[in-house]
Scaffold this motif. Structure first.
Motif, PDB file in Angstrom:
ATOM      1  N   LYS A 165      35.776 -72.393   0.572  1.00 60.82           N
ATOM      2  CA  LYS A 165      35.588 -72.085  -0.878  1.00 60.82           C
ATOM      3  C   LYS A 165      34.469 -72.587  -2.171  1.00 60.82           C
ATOM      4  CE  LYS A 165      38.549 -70.687  -4.899  1.00 60.82           C
ATOM      5  NZ  LYS A 165      40.556 -70.726  -5.076  1.00 60.82           N
ATOM      6  N   HIS A 189      36.345 -67.043  -8.418  1.00 58.81           N
ATOM      7  CA  HIS A 189      37.466 -67.376  -7.785  1.00 58.81           C
ATOM      8  C   HIS A 189      39.067 -66.764  -8.148  1.00 58.81           C
ATOM      9  CE1 HIS A 189      34.934 -69.267  -5.931  1.00 58.81           C
ATOM     10  NE2 HIS A 189      34.358 -70.373  -7.198  1.00 58.81           N
ATOM     11  N   ASN A 190      39.040 -65.945  -8.778  1.00 60.59           N
ATOM     12  CA  ASN A 190      40.505 -65.434  -9.249  1.00 60.59           C
ATOM     13  C   ASN A 190      41.347 -65.063  -8.475  1.00 60.59           C
ATOM     14  OD1 ASN A 190      42.494 -64.092 -11.442  1.00 60.59           O
ATOM     15  ND2 ASN A 190      41.527 -62.218 -11.621  1.00 60.59           N
ATOM     16  N   GLY A 191      42.061 -65.178  -8.053  1.00 60.17           N
ATOM     17  CA  GLY A 191      43.047 -65.347  -7.315  1.00 60.17           C
ATOM     18  C   GLY A 191      42.663 -65.054  -6.140  1.00 60.17           C
ATOM     19  N   ASN A 192      42.290 -64.303  -4.666  1.00 61.69           N
ATOM     20  CA  ASN A 192      41.969 -64.020  -3.366  1.00 61.69           C
ATOM     21  C   ASN A 192      40.818 -63.591  -3.457  1.00 61.69           C
ATOM     22  OD1 ASN A 192      41.573 -65.174  -0.779  1.00 61.69           O
ATOM     23  ND2 ASN A 192      42.055 -63.078  -0.518  1.00 61.69           N
ATOM     24  N   GLU A 193      39.609 -63.775  -4.325  1.00 62.38           N
ATOM     25  CA  GLU A 193      38.146 -63.324  -4.694  1.00 62.38           C
ATOM     26  C   GLU A 193      37.112 -64.050  -3.436  1.00 62.38           C
ATOM     27  OE1 GLU A 193      38.424 -60.241  -8.489  1.00 62.38           O
ATOM     28  OE2 GLU A 193      37.640 -62.675  -8.329  1.00 62.38           O
ATOM     29  N   ARG A 194      36.518 -63.777  -2.010  1.00 65.63           N
ATOM     30  CA  ARG A 194      36.339 -64.934  -1.273  1.00 65.63           C
ATOM     31  C   ARG A 194      34.748 -63.482  -1.095  1.00 65.63           C
ATOM     32  NH1 ARG A 194      39.508 -69.007   0.605  1.00 65.63           N
ATOM     33  NH2 ARG A 194      37.010 -69.466   0.611  1.00 65.63           N
ATOM     34  N   GLN A 210      34.903 -61.104  -5.121  1.00 72.71           N
ATOM     35  CA  GLN A 210      35.937 -59.791  -5.126  1.00 72.71           C
ATOM     36  C   GLN A 210      36.964 -60.001  -4.213  1.00 72.71           C
ATOM     37  OE1 GLN A 210      37.054 -57.363  -6.485  1.00 72.71           O
ATOM     38  NE2 GLN A 210      36.414 -56.049  -8.806  1.00 72.71           N
ATOM     39  N   ASP A 211      37.840 -60.183  -4.016  1.00 70.41           N
ATOM     40  CA  ASP A 211      39.508 -59.831  -3.613  1.00 70.41           C
ATOM     41  C   ASP A 211      38.900 -58.711  -2.220  1.00 70.41           C
ATOM     42  OD1 ASP A 211      41.569 -59.156  -1.520  1.00 70.41           O
ATOM     43  OD2 ASP A 211      42.743 -59.557  -2.795  1.00 70.41           O
ATOM     44  N   ASN A 214      39.900 -55.625  -1.516  1.00 71.13           N
ATOM     45  CA  ASN A 214      39.448 -53.835  -2.125  1.00 71.13           C
ATOM     46  C   ASN A 214      38.151 -53.523  -1.874  1.00 71.13           C
ATOM     47  OD1 ASN A 214      41.005 -55.773  -4.163  1.00 71.13           O
ATOM     48  ND2 ASN A 214      39.980 -56.376  -5.533  1.00 71.13           N
TER      49      ASN A 214
END
Length: 227
Positions: A165, A189-194, A210-211, A214
């Protein structure tokens, strides 16, 4: 293409497979490899298993003879693996040449910008490979300035921090991404934005994390060594 890759992986794991005597009984190899490479490689692996069993049950002189046969077989498998690697490379080059007309020269590179079908990041990676390219890897401000005016929606790039991360790598090179142009406050890094995409805010395109699940539109870049 997938058959070649699977066969190559299978050959690379020869020793492990040769020692797994239950592999043939469970048909796991056929299920994982597919009918094609299973049919091509299975006889060679079965012969290797048989030779290995002989080594385990023979006296010293016999073991030396059988070991020699095993080493010869390994050399033959290496030749086969090298041939498959070359075939895979040639297939990728042919595919890129076949689809080259889909790519538009933008700045110093050639891109295919998907306009209609949105997909997740993994599917976008696969889409670009199918076209003989890779997800766009922007190297500098000049490349960004040339590409951005051509965009109209949200688009995937090859940048991600799936490994660690906050450490953003280019999927294409495996090295740290050389260029960033983030929206203000990003990456958050909101949520699982990788995974990273280009998206418009206030009519300006910049990067956002972004996730990966998505959906966005891929930007595919033609391999430069094939131009």
């Amino acid at each position: 293409m997938m058959k070649i890759i699977l066969a190559n992986i299978l050959i690379s794991g020869l020793i492990l497979i040769a020692n797994a005597e239950t592999c043939w009984e469970s048909k796991a190899l056929e299920n994982n490899c597919g009918r094609y490479c299973y049919t091509v490689v299975k006889p060679v692996l079965e012969h290797t298993v048989a030779l290995q069993k002989q080594v385990n049950s023979q006296d010293l002189d016999q073991k030396k003879d059988t070991q020699s046969k095993l080493e010869n077989l390994e050399r033959q498998l290496k030749i086969l693996r090298d041939e498959m690697t070359e075939l895979k490379r040639n297939s990728e080059q042919e595919k890129s040449q076949d689809n080259k007309s889909l790519f538009e020269k933008i700045g110093s590179k050639h891109y295919y910008i998907e306009r209609h079908q949105k997909m997740n990041w993994i599917s976008a990676v696969h889409k670009c490979h199918e076209l003989g390219g890779h997800l766009a890897s922007i190297k500098n401000q000049r490349e960004f300035d040339a590409l951005a005016p051509k965009l109209q929606d949200i688009h995937w790039l090859d940048i991600n921090d799936l490994g660690h991360k906050g450490v953003y790598l280019s999927l294409t090179t495996g090295h740290k991404a050389p260029y960033f142009n983030w929206h203000q406050g990003e990456p958050n890094h909101n949520g699982n934005e990788r995974c990273v995409m280009l998206e418009p805010r206030d009519n300006e395109f910049h990067m956002n994390d972004q996730d990966c699940s998505n959906e966005g539109l891929p930007i595919c870049e033609l391999f430069t060594n094939l131009l």
